[in-house]
Scaffold this active site. Structure first.
Site, mmCIF file in Angstrom:
data_model
loop_
_atom_site.group_PDB
_atom_site.id
_atom_site.type_symbol
_atom_site.label_atom_id
_atom_site.label_comp_id
_atom_site.label_asym_id
_atom_site.label_seq_id
_atom_site.Cartn_x
_atom_site.Cartn_y
_atom_site.Cartn_z
ATOM 1 N N SER A 65 46.993 4.201 83.913
ATOM 2 C CA SER A 65 46.429 4.984 85.013
ATOM 3 C C SER A 65 47.162 4.729 86.321
ATOM 4 O O SER A 65 47.715 3.655 86.556
ATOM 5 C CB SER A 65 44.952 4.644 85.198
ATOM 6 O OG SER A 65 44.229 4.880 84.013
HETATM 7 N N1 SAH Z 1 43.369 1.322 81.205
HETATM 8 C C1 SAH Z 1 44.523 1.748 80.490
HETATM 9 C C2 SAH Z 1 44.405 3.236 80.206
HETATM 10 C C3 SAH Z 1 45.031 3.608 78.941
HETATM 11 S S1 SAH Z 1 44.825 5.323 78.531
HETATM 12 C C4 SAH Z 1 45.773 1.500 81.303
HETATM 13 O O1 SAH Z 1 45.712 1.656 82.515
HETATM 14 O O2 SAH Z 1 46.812 1.164 80.718
HETATM 15 C C5 SAH Z 1 43.371 5.287 77.558
HETATM 16 C C6 SAH Z 1 43.380 4.408 76.356
HETATM 17 O O3 SAH Z 1 42.204 4.660 75.601
HETATM 18 C C7 SAH Z 1 44.545 4.650 75.389
HETATM 19 O O4 SAH Z 1 45.225 3.456 75.183
HETATM 20 C C8 SAH Z 1 43.866 5.143 74.112
HETATM 21 O O5 SAH Z 1 44.533 4.743 72.940
HETATM 22 C C9 SAH Z 1 42.502 4.514 74.240
HETATM 23 N N2 SAH Z 1 41.441 5.140 73.436
HETATM 24 C C10 SAH Z 1 41.226 6.448 73.199
HETATM 25 N N3 SAH Z 1 40.128 6.609 72.437
HETATM 26 C C11 SAH Z 1 39.632 5.365 72.200
HETATM 27 C C12 SAH Z 1 38.497 4.855 71.485
HETATM 28 N N4 SAH Z 1 37.638 5.667 70.861
HETATM 29 N N5 SAH Z 1 38.313 3.527 71.460
HETATM 30 C C13 SAH Z 1 39.160 2.681 72.091
HETATM 31 N N6 SAH Z 1 40.241 3.088 72.780
HETATM 32 C C14 SAH Z 1 40.473 4.422 72.832
#
Ligand code: SAH
Length: 217
Positions: A65
């Site tokens: 993000s």
């Molecule tokens: N906070 C992270 C954001 C990553 S994007 C950062 O700043 O790096 C969102 C993340 O949610 C991705 O890595 C994706 O794989 C994960 N995601 C999507 N659906 C999910 C679920 N049902 N359970 C766990 N993680 C999930």
């Protein structure tokens, strides 16, 4: 200047122009954003862009993000330092580090093992010892570790997943982007008298929460 000095200066500029200038005022959040080396959470080729005012790809079609969004969501959690926090969507682990700086313990769940393993490695190397990791569908929450005083979901859901409402402590805060796969509102919910009361913080676009209580594909 050493490489670390260059990144520290970039971090200070990021905090001034993207975080403070846009109204983030919680000094603990600002300190954490000044401290955590964001460039270590992106791949080598993107290091120089790590402090830019935008999200970056982290693999598996996912993104880290934008710094401002991390700060906004974190500030809204109102962490004082004694909370157990649930994070859904570990991704790069950057948000996880910020949360680990500001609370007692972070429980973080990620769907992709490649991302989880990489995040674990970086966070271990940085010395964080107050994080529990889980691979799987975070939309179910983490019942055994509940209730949580704060819950943050960093992927978009059609609605607040029911298990997360249940696992939120009385007085606890949940921050989650809710909407369709292309546009969402960032929602803050506070649990009072067993009910989660919500308000809108911002218009946002996140990747999808894919799971039982998220989007189904
Ligand atoms: N906070 C992270 C954001 C990553 S994007 C950062 O700043 O790096 C969102 C993340 O949610 C991705 O890595 C994706 O794989 C994960 N995601 C999507 N659906 C999910 C679920 N049902 N359970 C766990 N993680 C999930």
């Amino acid at each position: 200047m050493s490489e670390e000095d260059v990144y520290r200066v970039a971090r200070e500029k990021m905090v001034e122009t993207q975080i403070k200038a846009r109204g983030i005022s919680d000094s603990r959040v600002i300190q954490a954003m000044l401290k955590v080396p964001r460039h270590l959470f992106v791949e080598e080729a993107l290091k120089d862009q790590a402090y830019g005012d935008f999200p970056l790809p982290i693999g598996e079609g996912q993104t880290i993000s934008q710094p401002y969004i991390v700060a906004l969501m974190t500030e809204a959690l109102e962490l004082k330092g004694n909370e157990r926090v649930l994070e859904i969507g570990t991704g790069s682990g950057y948000q996880t580090a910020i949360l680990a700086e500001l609370s007692t313990w972070v429980y973080t769940i990620e769907k992709y093992s490649s991302l989880l393993e990489r995040a674990k490695k970086v966070l271990n190397k940085l010395g964080y010892r107050n994080i529990s990791f889980r691979l799987g569908d975070g939309s179910y929450g983490w019942k055994e570790a509940s209730p949580f005083q704060a819950i943050i979901v960093t992927a978009a859901a059609p609605d607040i997943p029911l298990p997360l409402k249940e696992q939120l402590d009385e007085g606890g805060r949940i921050i989650i982007p809710v909407g369709d796969p292309f546009s969402q509102v960032l929602i803050k919910g506070v649990k009072r008298g067993g009910e989660v009361h919500t308000k809108i913080l911002e218009y946002v676009r996140f990747v999808k929460l894919v799971g039982e209580y998220g989007f189904k594909d």
